[in-house]
Write a protein that holds these residues in place. Structure first.
Motif, PDB file in Angstrom:
ATOM      1  N   ALA A   1       0.850  -1.191   0.000  1.00  0.00           N
ATOM      2  CA  ALA A   1       0.000   0.000   0.000  1.00  0.00           C
ATOM      3  C   ALA A   1       0.882   1.236   0.000  1.00  0.00           C
ATOM      4  O   ALA A   1       1.957   1.248   0.581  1.00  0.00           O
ATOM      5  N   ALA A   2       0.417   2.254  -0.664  1.00  0.00           N
ATOM      6  CA  ALA A   2       1.142   3.526  -0.688  1.00  0.00           C
ATOM      7  C   ALA A   2       0.267   4.584  -0.033  1.00  0.00           C
ATOM      8  O   ALA A   2      -0.940   4.629  -0.266  1.00  0.00           O
ATOM      9  N   PHE A   3       0.883   5.402   0.776  1.00  0.00           N
ATOM     10  CA  PHE A   3       0.160   6.456   1.466  1.00  0.00           C
ATOM     11  C   PHE A   3       0.765   7.792   1.084  1.00  0.00           C
ATOM     12  O   PHE A   3       1.988   7.928   1.048  1.00  0.00           O
ATOM     13  N   ASP A   4      -0.058   8.756   0.817  1.00  0.00           N
ATOM     14  CA  ASP A   4       0.406  10.112   0.531  1.00  0.00           C
ATOM     15  C   ASP A   4      -0.382  11.046   1.438  1.00  0.00           C
ATOM     16  O   ASP A   4      -1.541  11.333   1.189  1.00  0.00           O
ATOM     17  N   LEU A   5       0.244  11.498   2.500  1.00  0.00           N
ATOM     18  CA  LEU A   5      -0.421  12.362   3.470  1.00  0.00           C
ATOM     19  C   LEU A   5      -0.145  13.839   3.217  1.00  0.00           C
ATOM     20  O   LEU A   5      -0.536  14.684   4.019  1.00  0.00           O
ATOM     21  N   ARG A   6       0.538  14.154   2.109  1.00  0.00           N
ATOM     22  CA  ARG A   6       0.849  15.557   1.833  1.00  0.00           C
ATOM     23  C   ARG A   6      -0.431  16.376   1.664  1.00  0.00           C
ATOM     24  O   ARG A   6      -1.390  15.916   1.046  1.00  0.00           O
ATOM     25  N   GLU A   7      -0.396  17.573   2.239  1.00  0.00           N
ATOM     26  CA  GLU A   7      -1.486  18.520   2.049  1.00  0.00           C
ATOM     27  C   GLU A   7      -0.858  19.852   1.676  1.00  0.00           C
ATOM     28  O   GLU A   7       0.300  20.128   1.994  1.00  0.00           O
ATOM     29  N   LEU A   8      -1.650  20.678   1.010  1.00  0.00           N
ATOM     30  CA  LEU A   8      -1.155  21.964   0.539  1.00  0.00           C
ATOM     31  C   LEU A   8      -1.442  23.046   1.574  1.00  0.00           C
ATOM     32  O   LEU A   8      -2.582  23.212   2.009  1.00  0.00           O
TER      33      LEU A   8
ATOM     34  N   LEU B   1       7.196   8.654  12.278  1.00  0.00           N
ATOM     35  CA  LEU B   1       7.413   7.848  11.080  1.00  0.00           C
ATOM     36  C   LEU B   1       8.150   8.629  10.004  1.00  0.00           C
ATOM     37  O   LEU B   1       9.189   8.197   9.530  1.00  0.00           O
ATOM     38  N   ASP B   2       7.634   9.827   9.637  1.00  0.00           N
ATOM     39  CA  ASP B   2       8.227  10.554   8.517  1.00  0.00           C
ATOM     40  C   ASP B   2       7.713  11.992   8.487  1.00  0.00           C
ATOM     41  O   ASP B   2       6.615  12.273   8.953  1.00  0.00           O
ATOM     42  N   THR B   3       8.515  12.857   7.914  1.00  0.00           N
ATOM     43  CA  THR B   3       8.093  14.227   7.650  1.00  0.00           C
ATOM     44  C   THR B   3       8.539  14.599   6.243  1.00  0.00           C
ATOM     45  O   THR B   3       9.545  14.078   5.745  1.00  0.00           O
ATOM     46  N   ALA B   4       7.779  15.462   5.612  1.00  0.00           N
ATOM     47  CA  ALA B   4       8.129  15.936   4.270  1.00  0.00           C
ATOM     48  C   ALA B   4       7.588  17.343   4.088  1.00  0.00           C
ATOM     49  O   ALA B   4       6.507  17.677   4.595  1.00  0.00           O
ATOM     50  N   CYS B   5       8.339  18.157   3.381  1.00  0.00           N
ATOM     51  CA  CYS B   5       7.885  19.502   3.042  1.00  0.00           C
ATOM     52  C   CYS B   5       8.601  19.915   1.765  1.00  0.00           C
ATOM     53  O   CYS B   5       9.830  19.873   1.692  1.00  0.00           O
ATOM     54  N   ARG B   6       7.805  20.293   0.755  1.00  0.00           N
ATOM     55  CA  ARG B   6       8.353  20.725  -0.522  1.00  0.00           C
ATOM     56  C   ARG B   6       7.680  22.026  -0.933  1.00  0.00           C
ATOM     57  O   ARG B   6       6.452  22.093  -0.987  1.00  0.00           O
ATOM     58  N   PRO B   7       8.469  23.064  -1.212  1.00  0.00           N
ATOM     59  CA  PRO B   7       7.884  24.337  -1.644  1.00  0.00           C
ATOM     60  C   PRO B   7       7.062  24.166  -2.920  1.00  0.00           C
ATOM     61  O   PRO B   7       7.426  23.395  -3.803  1.00  0.00           O
ATOM     62  N   GLY B   8       5.942  24.876  -2.983  1.00  0.00           N
ATOM     63  CA  GLY B   8       5.108  24.871  -4.173  1.00  0.00           C
ATOM     64  C   GLY B   8       3.891  23.980  -4.041  1.00  0.00           C
ATOM     65  O   GLY B   8       3.763  23.192  -3.110  1.00  0.00           O
ATOM     66  N   ASP B   9       2.996  24.130  -5.021  1.00  0.00           N
ATOM     67  CA  ASP B   9       1.774  23.332  -5.044  1.00  0.00           C
ATOM     68  C   ASP B   9       2.025  22.033  -5.817  1.00  0.00           C
ATOM     69  O   ASP B   9       3.168  21.670  -6.092  1.00  0.00           O
ATOM     70  N   PHE B  10       0.949  21.342  -6.191  1.00  0.00           N
ATOM     71  CA  PHE B  10       1.086  20.061  -6.886  1.00  0.00           C
ATOM     72  C   PHE B  10       1.677  20.204  -8.285  1.00  0.00           C
ATOM     73  O   PHE B  10       2.174  19.236  -8.850  1.00  0.00           O
TER      74      PHE B  10
ATOM     75  N   GLU C   1       3.362  28.755  -0.877  1.00  0.00           N
ATOM     76  CA  GLU C   1       2.693  27.481  -0.630  1.00  0.00           C
ATOM     77  C   GLU C   1       3.725  26.355  -0.496  1.00  0.00           C
ATOM     78  O   GLU C   1       4.822  26.438  -1.046  1.00  0.00           O
ATOM     79  N   ALA C   2       3.321  25.313   0.205  1.00  0.00           N
ATOM     80  CA  ALA C   2       4.171  24.126   0.336  1.00  0.00           C
ATOM     81  C   ALA C   2       3.305  22.890   0.516  1.00  0.00           C
ATOM     82  O   ALA C   2       2.231  22.950   1.113  1.00  0.00           O
ATOM     83  N   LEU C   3       3.774  21.784  -0.033  1.00  0.00           N
ATOM     84  CA  LEU C   3       3.171  20.479   0.205  1.00  0.00           C
ATOM     85  C   LEU C   3       3.898  19.870   1.388  1.00  0.00           C
ATOM     86  O   LEU C   3       5.126  19.730   1.358  1.00  0.00           O
ATOM     87  N   ALA C   4       3.162  19.530   2.419  1.00  0.00           N
ATOM     88  CA  ALA C   4       3.818  19.059   3.636  1.00  0.00           C
ATOM     89  C   ALA C   4       3.027  17.932   4.282  1.00  0.00           C
ATOM     90  O   ALA C   4       1.807  17.835   4.113  1.00  0.00           O
ATOM     91  N   SER C   5       3.762  17.087   5.013  1.00  0.00           N
ATOM     92  CA  SER C   5       3.123  16.020   5.777  1.00  0.00           C
ATOM     93  C   SER C   5       3.959  15.696   6.999  1.00  0.00           C
ATOM     94  O   SER C   5       5.171  15.891   7.018  1.00  0.00           O
ATOM     95  N   CYS C   6       3.268  15.222   8.015  1.00  0.00           N
ATOM     96  CA  CYS C   6       3.908  14.786   9.250  1.00  0.00           C
ATOM     97  C   CYS C   6       3.195  13.509   9.675  1.00  0.00           C
ATOM     98  O   CYS C   6       2.002  13.527   9.962  1.00  0.00           O
ATOM     99  N   ALA C   7       3.932  12.398   9.680  1.00  0.00           N
ATOM    100  CA  ALA C   7       3.306  11.101   9.932  1.00  0.00           C
ATOM    101  C   ALA C   7       3.892  10.417  11.159  1.00  0.00           C
ATOM    102  O   ALA C   7       5.100  10.387  11.360  1.00  0.00           O
ATOM    103  N   PHE C   8       2.989   9.861  11.929  1.00  0.00           N
ATOM    104  CA  PHE C   8       3.338   9.009  13.061  1.00  0.00           C
ATOM    105  C   PHE C   8       2.683   7.655  12.808  1.00  0.00           C
ATOM    106  O   PHE C   8       1.888   7.498  11.872  1.00  0.00           O
TER     107      PHE C   8
END
Length: 102
Positions: free
Chosen positions: A16-23, A55-64, A72-79
Motif C-alpha cells: 500500500a502507498a500512502f500520501d499524506l501531503r497537504e497543501l 514515522l516521517d516528515t516531508a515539506c516541498r515548496p510549491g503546489d502540486f 505554498e508548500a506540500l507538507a506532511s507529518c506522519a506518526f
C-alpha cells in the motif's frame, strides 16, 4: 514459473502507498524557513496518544504543479502505531508553524 508469478502478484497487491501531503499557505518567511520549521516541529512533536511514534516528515515548496513556491508548500507529518500505517499529524504541525490548509 506460474507459482512465482502468483506469489509476485500477491506481494504487489499487498503493498500500500500512502500520501499524506497537504497543501499549505504561509507568509512572512521563505519557503526554506517554512519547511525547516515544519520538519523540526514534526520530528520533535509529542502526540497526546503515547502509543504513536514518529514515522516521517516531508515539506516541498510549491503546489502540486510546482508553482507558488514563495507562498505554498506540500507538507506532511506522519506518526504510526505499528510501523506501517501512517497517522497524519498535519493539523497539529500546521497550527504550530503557522501554515493554513488550502
Amino acid at each position: 514459473m506460474r507459482s512465482a508469478l502468483v506469489a509476485l502478484a500477491a506481494l504487489v497487491s499487498a503493498t500500500a502507498a500512502f500520501d499524506l501531503r497537504e497543501l499549505y499557505t504561509f507568509s512572512g518567511e521563505s519557503s526554506a524557513d517554512f519547511c525547516a520549521a515544519w520538519n523540526d516541529a514534526c520530528t520533535n512533536y509529542k502526540p497526546s496518544d503515547t502509543s504513536l511514534f514518529f514515522l516521517d516528515t516531508a515539506c516541498r515548496p510549491g503546489d502540486f504543479q510546482g508553482q507558488h513556491t514563495d507562498t505554498e508548500a506540500l507538507a506532511s507529518c506522519a506518526f504510526t502505531q505499528d510501523g506501517h500505517v501512517p497517522i497524519s499529524e498535519n493539523d497539529a504541525i500546521a497550527s504550530e508553524v503557522g501554515g493554513t490548509l488550502v
